[in-house]
Design a protein around this motif. Structure first.
Motif, PDB file in Angstrom:
ATOM      1  N   HIS A 174      40.771  38.880  34.880  1.00 10.47           N
ATOM      2  CA  HIS A 174      40.460  39.853  33.853  1.00 10.47           C
ATOM      3  C   HIS A 174      40.862  41.175  34.635  1.00 10.47           C
ATOM      4  O   HIS A 174      41.296  42.020  33.685  1.00 10.47           O
ATOM      5  N   ALA A 175      40.506  41.496  35.710  1.00 11.50           N
ATOM      6  CA  ALA A 175      40.259  42.922  36.356  1.00 11.50           C
ATOM      7  C   ALA A 175      42.118  43.341  36.465  1.00 11.50           C
ATOM      8  O   ALA A 175      42.369  44.456  36.192  1.00 11.50           O
ATOM      9  N   LEU A 176      42.694  42.447  36.842  1.00 13.39           N
ATOM     10  CA  LEU A 176      44.022  42.626  37.521  1.00 13.39           C
ATOM     11  C   LEU A 176      45.165  42.369  36.575  1.00 13.39           C
ATOM     12  O   LEU A 176      46.306  42.973  36.490  1.00 13.39           O
ATOM     13  N   VAL A 194      26.660  46.052  39.440  1.00 14.39           N
ATOM     14  CA  VAL A 194      28.081  46.531  38.869  1.00 14.39           C
ATOM     15  C   VAL A 194      28.405  45.755  37.547  1.00 14.39           C
ATOM     16  O   VAL A 194      28.952  46.631  36.685  1.00 14.39           O
ATOM     17  N   GLN A 195      27.908  44.815  37.533  1.00 15.61           N
ATOM     18  CA  GLN A 195      28.310  44.102  35.952  1.00 15.61           C
ATOM     19  C   GLN A 195      27.303  44.564  35.034  1.00 15.61           C
ATOM     20  O   GLN A 195      27.656  44.714  33.742  1.00 15.61           O
ATOM     21  N   TRP A 205      39.446  57.344  30.847  1.00 10.47           N
ATOM     22  CA  TRP A 205      38.301  57.269  31.993  1.00 10.47           C
ATOM     23  C   TRP A 205      37.509  56.079  32.054  1.00 10.47           C
ATOM     24  O   TRP A 205      37.363  55.415  33.109  1.00 10.47           O
ATOM     25  N   SER A 206      36.984  55.700  30.843  1.00  5.95           N
ATOM     26  CA  SER A 206      36.019  54.454  30.804  1.00  5.95           C
ATOM     27  C   SER A 206      36.727  53.362  31.384  1.00  5.95           C
ATOM     28  O   SER A 206      36.165  52.267  31.978  1.00  5.95           O
ATOM     29  N   ARG A 207      37.666  53.083  30.549  1.00  8.76           N
ATOM     30  CA  ARG A 207      38.706  51.925  31.010  1.00  8.76           C
ATOM     31  C   ARG A 207      38.866  51.627  32.497  1.00  8.76           C
ATOM     32  O   ARG A 207      39.003  50.717  33.268  1.00  8.76           O
ATOM     33  N   ASN A 208      39.355  52.823  32.983  1.00 11.40           N
ATOM     34  CA  ASN A 208      39.661  52.857  34.262  1.00 11.40           C
ATOM     35  C   ASN A 208      38.599  52.617  35.301  1.00 11.40           C
ATOM     36  O   ASN A 208      38.895  51.862  36.334  1.00 11.40           O
ATOM     37  N   ALA A 209      37.482  53.109  35.213  1.00  8.22           N
ATOM     38  CA  ALA A 209      36.508  53.182  35.661  1.00  8.22           C
ATOM     39  C   ALA A 209      35.958  51.602  35.687  1.00  8.22           C
ATOM     40  O   ALA A 209      35.465  50.779  36.675  1.00  8.22           O
ATOM     41  N   ARG A 237      37.881  48.939  34.932  1.00 10.00           N
ATOM     42  CA  ARG A 237      38.606  47.969  35.847  1.00 10.00           C
ATOM     43  C   ARG A 237      38.420  48.199  37.594  1.00 10.00           C
ATOM     44  O   ARG A 237      38.549  47.477  38.145  1.00 10.00           O
ATOM     45  N   THR A 238      38.301  49.269  37.779  1.00  8.91           N
ATOM     46  CA  THR A 238      37.736  49.656  39.259  1.00  8.91           C
ATOM     47  C   THR A 238      36.550  48.989  39.844  1.00  8.91           C
ATOM     48  O   THR A 238      36.626  48.218  40.763  1.00  8.91           O
ATOM     49  N   LEU A 239      35.661  48.944  38.828  1.00 10.06           N
ATOM     50  CA  LEU A 239      34.530  48.225  39.120  1.00 10.06           C
ATOM     51  C   LEU A 239      34.645  46.751  39.279  1.00 10.06           C
ATOM     52  O   LEU A 239      34.119  45.927  40.177  1.00 10.06           O
ATOM     53  N   GLN A 240      35.499  46.190  38.396  1.00 12.66           N
ATOM     54  CA  GLN A 240      35.670  44.836  38.392  1.00 12.66           C
ATOM     55  C   GLN A 240      36.506  44.332  39.373  1.00 12.66           C
ATOM     56  O   GLN A 240      36.264  43.538  40.095  1.00 12.66           O
TER      57      GLN A 240
END
Length: 181
Positions: free
Chosen positions: A23-25, A96-97, A141-145, A147-150
Motif C-alpha cells: 500500500h505505501a509504496l 503510527v496506525q 501534505w496529509s497524503r505525503n505524511a 505515505r511516510t508513516l506507512q
C-alpha cells in the motif's frame, strides 16, 4: 503449542508487512500521477484512493489485533514477557496506525472535498479559489505524511518479522540464559 503460536505470529507479521509495503509504496502512489488524475479527475482519483486506503486500514487493524493477541498468548504460554524492544516496536506501529487512521485519513477526505467540489457540489478539475488551493496543498501534505508513516511502519514491521522468525530457543520451564561479559 508454542510452535503453532510462533507460526501464526510469523504469518500474521508477514501479511501485515506485505500489505503495508504494497500500500505505501505502490497502491497509494498509483492514484497520484498526472495520467490517473487526467483520466479520472482529481476528485474521483482521490475518492478511489480513499476506498483502497479504507480497506487497507481495516486489514492493518485486524493484523494488529491478531499480533497483540499472539504476543499475549506467547507470554502466557512461556511465562516470560516479550522482549522490551519488540513490544515497544509493536506499540509504536500501533500508534503510527492510529495517527494515520484517525487523524490523517479523515483530514485528507475532508480536504479532498474542499479542494475539488465547487459551489452547488459541481466537480472541478482544478482548485481555483484561494481556499481550494489551500485545501489542495493541505491534502498533498496529509497524503505525503501518511505515505511516510506507512513506509516507516513497513520498516518496523520488517524488524518484527525478523524478530518473530528468530524465535526463542527456551522452553516454558527453562529460564532464558543471559550472557554477561
Amino acid at each position: 503449542m508454542i510452535s503453532y503460536v510462533r507460526i501464526a505470529a510469523l504469518l500474521n507479521a508477514a501479511v501485515w508487512l506485505g500489505a503495508t509495503a504494497l500500500h505505501a509504496l505502490w497502491v497509494a502512489a498509483a492514484f497520484g500521477p498526472p495520467e490517473m488524475t487526467a483520466l479520472l479527475g482529481p476528485l474521483h482519483a482521490g475518492g478511489a484512493s480513499e476506498l483502497v486506503t479504507g480497506r487497507f486500514v481495516v486489514l492493518a487493524w485486524i493484523c494488529a489485533a491478531i499480533a497483540v493477541l499472539l504476543v499475549l498468548a506467547e507470554w502466557l504460554y512461556t511465562g516470560r514477557p516479550p522482549e522490551r524492544w519488540a513490544a515497544w516496536l509493536l506499540c509504536g506501529v500501533l500508534a503510527v496506525q492510529a495517527v494515520d487512521a484517525f487523524a490523517l485519513q479523515p483530514r485528507a477526505e475532508r480536504l479532498l472535498r474542499q479542494a475539488y467540489l465547487g459551489p452547488n457540489r459541481a466537480v472541478q478539475r482544478q482548485a481555483w479559489t484561494p481556499a481550494q488551493i489551500s485545501a489542495a496543498n493541505g491534502l498533498r501534505w496529509s497524503r505525503n505524511a501518511s505515505r511516510t508513516l506507512q513506509t516507516l511502519s513497513a520498516f518496523a514491521l520488517g524488524l518484527l518479522v525478523w524478530h518473530t522468525a528468530q524465535g526463542v530457543n527456551a522452553t516454558r520451564f527453562t529460564p532464558r540464559v543471559r550472557m554477561r561479559i
